[in-house]
Design a protein around this motif. Structure first.
Motif, PDB file in Angstrom:
ATOM      1  N   ALA A  27       0.834  -1.206   0.000  1.00 32.86           N
ATOM      2  CA  ALA A  27       0.000   0.000   0.000  1.00 32.86           C
ATOM      3  C   ALA A  27       0.869   1.257   0.000  1.00 32.86           C
ATOM      4  CB  ALA A  27      -0.932  -0.007   1.208  1.00 32.86           C
ATOM      5  N   LEU A  28       1.960   1.233   0.747  1.00 27.35           N
ATOM      6  CA  LEU A  28       2.877   2.369   0.784  1.00 27.35           C
ATOM      7  C   LEU A  28       3.509   2.607  -0.587  1.00 27.35           C
ATOM      8  CD1 LEU A  28       4.341   4.547   2.453  1.00 27.35           C
ATOM      9  CD2 LEU A  28       6.054   2.809   3.008  1.00 27.35           C
ATOM     10  N   THR A  30       2.309   1.712  -3.457  1.00 23.50           N
ATOM     11  CA  THR A  30       1.226   2.165  -4.334  1.00 23.50           C
ATOM     12  C   THR A  30       0.951   3.651  -4.112  1.00 23.50           C
ATOM     13  OG1 THR A  30       0.232  -0.032  -4.354  1.00 23.50           O
ATOM     14  CG2 THR A  30      -1.208   1.807  -4.924  1.00 23.50           C
ATOM     15  N   GLY A  31       0.880   4.059  -2.863  1.00 20.67           N
ATOM     16  CA  GLY A  31       0.661   5.468  -2.547  1.00 20.67           C
ATOM     17  C   GLY A  31       1.775   6.354  -3.069  1.00 20.67           C
ATOM     18  N   ARG A  32       3.003   5.914  -2.925  1.00 21.54           N
ATOM     19  CA  ARG A  32       4.141   6.699  -3.430  1.00 21.54           C
ATOM     20  C   ARG A  32       4.089   6.836  -4.954  1.00 21.54           C
ATOM     21  NH1 ARG A  32       8.843   4.280   0.473  1.00 21.54           N
ATOM     22  NH2 ARG A  32       8.407   5.642   2.243  1.00 21.54           N
ATOM     23  N   ARG A  33       3.740   5.745  -5.629  1.00 21.74           N
ATOM     24  CA  ARG A  33       3.632   5.798  -7.088  1.00 21.74           C
ATOM     25  C   ARG A  33       2.551   6.795  -7.512  1.00 21.74           C
ATOM     26  NH1 ARG A  33       2.730   0.835  -8.042  1.00 21.74           N
ATOM     27  NH2 ARG A  33       0.488   0.976  -8.262  1.00 21.74           N
ATOM     28  N   HIS A  34       1.417   6.750  -6.836  1.00 25.22           N
ATOM     29  CA  HIS A  34       0.330   7.687  -7.160  1.00 25.22           C
ATOM     30  C   HIS A  34       0.741   9.131  -6.839  1.00 25.22           C
ATOM     31  CE1 HIS A  34      -2.585   4.742  -8.446  1.00 25.22           C
ATOM     32  NE2 HIS A  34      -2.297   4.027  -7.378  1.00 25.22           N
ATOM     33  N   LEU A  35       1.451   9.331  -5.739  1.00 25.48           N
ATOM     34  CA  LEU A  35       1.928  10.657  -5.385  1.00 25.48           C
ATOM     35  C   LEU A  35       2.844  11.208  -6.480  1.00 25.48           C
ATOM     36  CD1 LEU A  35       2.136  12.946  -3.284  1.00 25.48           C
ATOM     37  CD2 LEU A  35       4.035  11.684  -2.259  1.00 25.48           C
ATOM     38  N   HIS A  36       3.729  10.377  -6.979  1.00 26.22           N
ATOM     39  CA  HIS A  36       4.636  10.785  -8.055  1.00 26.22           C
ATOM     40  C   HIS A  36       3.843  11.141  -9.320  1.00 26.22           C
ATOM     41  CE1 HIS A  36       8.248  10.964 -10.501  1.00 26.22           C
ATOM     42  NE2 HIS A  36       7.694  10.108 -11.339  1.00 26.22           N
ATOM     43  N   GLN A  37       2.847  10.323  -9.645  1.00 28.34           N
ATOM     44  CA  GLN A  37       2.039  10.600 -10.838  1.00 28.34           C
ATOM     45  C   GLN A  37       1.258  11.909 -10.677  1.00 28.34           C
ATOM     46  OE1 GLN A  37       0.001   6.803 -10.928  1.00 28.34           O
ATOM     47  NE2 GLN A  37       1.170   6.165 -12.731  1.00 28.34           N
ATOM     48  N   PHE A  38       0.687  12.145  -9.518  1.00 26.88           N
ATOM     49  CA  PHE A  38      -0.048  13.389  -9.295  1.00 26.88           C
ATOM     50  C   PHE A  38       0.878  14.590  -9.357  1.00 26.88           C
ATOM     51  CE2 PHE A  38      -3.314  10.705  -7.025  1.00 26.88           C
ATOM     52  CZ  PHE A  38      -4.283  10.855  -8.008  1.00 26.88           C
ATOM     53  N   SER A  39       2.092  14.425  -8.854  1.00 22.12           N
ATOM     54  CA  SER A  39       3.073  15.497  -8.922  1.00 22.12           C
ATOM     55  C   SER A  39       3.389  15.847 -10.374  1.00 22.12           C
ATOM     56  CB  SER A  39       4.342  15.064  -8.180  1.00 22.12           C
ATOM     57  OG  SER A  39       5.342  16.041  -8.319  1.00 22.12           O
ATOM     58  N   GLN A  40       3.556  14.827 -11.198  1.00 23.51           N
ATOM     59  CA  GLN A  40       3.802  15.063 -12.624  1.00 23.51           C
ATOM     60  C   GLN A  40       2.617  15.765 -13.283  1.00 23.51           C
ATOM     61  OE1 GLN A  40       4.678  11.004 -13.831  1.00 23.51           O
ATOM     62  NE2 GLN A  40       6.843  11.531 -14.089  1.00 23.51           N
ATOM     63  N   LEU A  41       1.421  15.323 -12.965  1.00 20.69           N
ATOM     64  CA  LEU A  41       0.221  15.950 -13.528  1.00 20.69           C
ATOM     65  C   LEU A  41       0.126  17.414 -13.117  1.00 20.69           C
ATOM     66  CD1 LEU A  41      -2.353  13.069 -12.952  1.00 20.69           C
ATOM     67  CD2 LEU A  41      -1.510  13.878 -15.165  1.00 20.69           C
ATOM     68  N   LEU A  68      -0.427  10.822 -19.480  1.00 23.45           N
ATOM     69  CA  LEU A  68      -0.064  10.536 -18.098  1.00 23.45           C
ATOM     70  C   LEU A  68      -1.306  10.269 -17.247  1.00 23.45           C
ATOM     71  CD1 LEU A  68       2.211  10.289 -16.033  1.00 23.45           C
ATOM     72  CD2 LEU A  68       2.059  12.743 -15.666  1.00 23.45           C
ATOM     73  N   ALA A  69      -2.335  11.062 -17.441  1.00 21.98           N
ATOM     74  CA  ALA A  69      -3.573  10.862 -16.683  1.00 21.98           C
ATOM     75  C   ALA A  69      -4.218   9.516 -17.035  1.00 21.98           C
ATOM     76  CB  ALA A  69      -4.549  11.997 -16.954  1.00 21.98           C
ATOM     77  N   THR A  70      -4.198   9.153 -18.299  1.00 22.77           N
ATOM     78  CA  THR A  70      -4.760   7.872 -18.728  1.00 22.77           C
ATOM     79  C   THR A  70      -3.976   6.713 -18.114  1.00 22.77           C
ATOM     80  OG1 THR A  70      -5.551   8.823 -20.795  1.00 22.77           O
ATOM     81  CG2 THR A  70      -5.306   6.440 -20.740  1.00 22.77           C
ATOM     82  N   ASP A  71      -2.648   6.826 -18.124  1.00 21.33           N
ATOM     83  CA  ASP A  71      -1.799   5.801 -17.525  1.00 21.33           C
ATOM     84  C   ASP A  71      -2.039   5.706 -16.016  1.00 21.33           C
ATOM     85  OD1 ASP A  71       0.370   3.836 -17.583  1.00 21.33           O
ATOM     86  OD2 ASP A  71       1.518   5.380 -16.510  1.00 21.33           O
ATOM     87  N   ALA A  72      -2.128   6.850 -15.349  1.00 21.83           N
ATOM     88  CA  ALA A  72      -2.368   6.865 -13.904  1.00 21.83           C
ATOM     89  C   ALA A  72      -3.719   6.240 -13.580  1.00 21.83           C
ATOM     90  CB  ALA A  72      -2.288   8.290 -13.369  1.00 21.83           C
ATOM     91  N   GLU A  73      -4.719   6.548 -14.388  1.00 26.67           N
ATOM     92  CA  GLU A  73      -6.054   5.976 -14.165  1.00 26.67           C
ATOM     93  C   GLU A  73      -6.034   4.453 -14.326  1.00 26.67           C
ATOM     94  OE1 GLU A  73     -10.621   6.608 -15.747  1.00 26.67           O
ATOM     95  OE2 GLU A  73      -8.966   7.177 -17.046  1.00 26.67           O
ATOM     96  N   ALA A  74      -5.349   3.977 -15.367  1.00 25.69           N
ATOM     97  CA  ALA A  74      -5.266   2.535 -15.591  1.00 25.69           C
ATOM     98  C   ALA A  74      -4.521   1.849 -14.447  1.00 25.69           C
ATOM     99  CB  ALA A  74      -4.579   2.255 -16.926  1.00 25.69           C
ATOM    100  N   ILE A  78      -5.895  -0.984 -11.663  1.00 23.53           N
ATOM    101  CA  ILE A  78      -5.212  -2.250 -11.364  1.00 23.53           C
ATOM    102  C   ILE A  78      -4.998  -2.390  -9.860  1.00 23.53           C
ATOM    103  CG2 ILE A  78      -3.001  -3.464 -11.597  1.00 23.53           C
ATOM    104  CD1 ILE A  78      -2.901  -2.345 -14.492  1.00 23.53           C
ATOM    105  N   ASP A  79      -4.568  -1.301  -9.229  1.00 20.27           N
ATOM    106  CA  ASP A  79      -4.338  -1.332  -7.778  1.00 20.27           C
ATOM    107  C   ASP A  79      -5.633  -1.584  -7.023  1.00 20.27           C
ATOM    108  OD1 ASP A  79      -1.637  -0.824  -8.212  1.00 20.27           O
ATOM    109  OD2 ASP A  79      -1.865   1.339  -7.979  1.00 20.27           O
ATOM    110  N   VAL A  80      -6.695  -0.897  -7.418  1.00 21.74           N
ATOM    111  CA  VAL A  80      -7.994  -1.091  -6.760  1.00 21.74           C
ATOM    112  C   VAL A  80      -8.449  -2.538  -6.931  1.00 21.74           C
ATOM    113  CG1 VAL A  80     -10.453  -0.502  -6.926  1.00 21.74           C
ATOM    114  CG2 VAL A  80      -8.735   1.310  -6.862  1.00 21.74           C
ATOM    115  N   ASP A  81      -8.328  -3.066  -8.140  1.00 23.32           N
ATOM    116  CA  ASP A  81      -8.731  -4.454  -8.387  1.00 23.32           C
ATOM    117  C   ASP A  81      -7.931  -5.425  -7.524  1.00 23.32           C
ATOM    118  OD1 ASP A  81     -10.527  -3.505 -10.265  1.00 23.32           O
ATOM    119  OD2 ASP A  81      -9.286  -4.063 -12.000  1.00 23.32           O
ATOM    120  N   MET A  82      -6.619  -5.171  -7.398  1.00 22.10           N
ATOM    121  CA  MET A  82      -5.776  -6.053  -6.595  1.00 22.10           C
ATOM    122  C   MET A  82      -6.202  -6.031  -5.128  1.00 22.10           C
ATOM    123  SD  MET A  82      -1.751  -5.907  -5.570  1.00 22.10           S
ATOM    124  CE  MET A  82      -2.062  -4.459  -4.604  1.00 22.10           C
TER     125      MET A  82
END
Length: 116
Positions: A27-28, A30-41, A68-74, A78-82
């Motif tokens: 989870a940590l 995953t959160g870091r990856r999402h944080l990085h993606q949001f920072s890029q956005l 980037l937004a499409t990739d982050a959403e996909a 995947i994370d939610v499904d997992m």
């Protein structure tokens, strides 16, 4: 077949702690990856907003922002499904254990042996 008796077996409580630690680590990450993606956005959005950015660059930034937004959403899906799958498996196991316990508690008595 031989067994290695020198390797101590972990008690069930320790296995649960280890599993929880592994899930929290995932989870940590995953959160870091999402944080990085949001920072890029966010950075791309600021660059697009900037009055100093030429219109040709804005068009490229918008394309990059969309990708980037499409990739982050996909990836988020995947994370939610997992995590839903993990939770679903745990819930199914708990339900099966409860049903097994109910079966132990229920017993059948022949109709002819009861008194009214």
């Amino acid at each position: 077949m031989t067994s290695n008796s020198s390797v101590p077996k972990k008690p069930l409580s320790q296995k649960r702690v280890d599993l929880l630690a592994a899930l929290l680590q995932e989870a940590l990450l995953t959160g870091r990856r999402h944080l990085h993606q949001f920072s890029q956005l966010s950075s791309l959005a600021r660059a697009i907003e900037s009055l100093d950015t030429p219109s040709i660059d804005r068009a490229r930034f918008l394309t990059l922002l969309r990708e980037l937004a499409t990739d982050a959403e996909a990836q988020a899906q995947i994370d939610v499904d997992m995590f839903e799958s993990l939770l679903g498996g745990r819930m199914m196991k708990r339900k099966a254990e409860q049903e097994a316990q109910l079966r132990k508690d229920v017993f059948v008595v022949e109709a002819g042996t009861t008194r009214h």
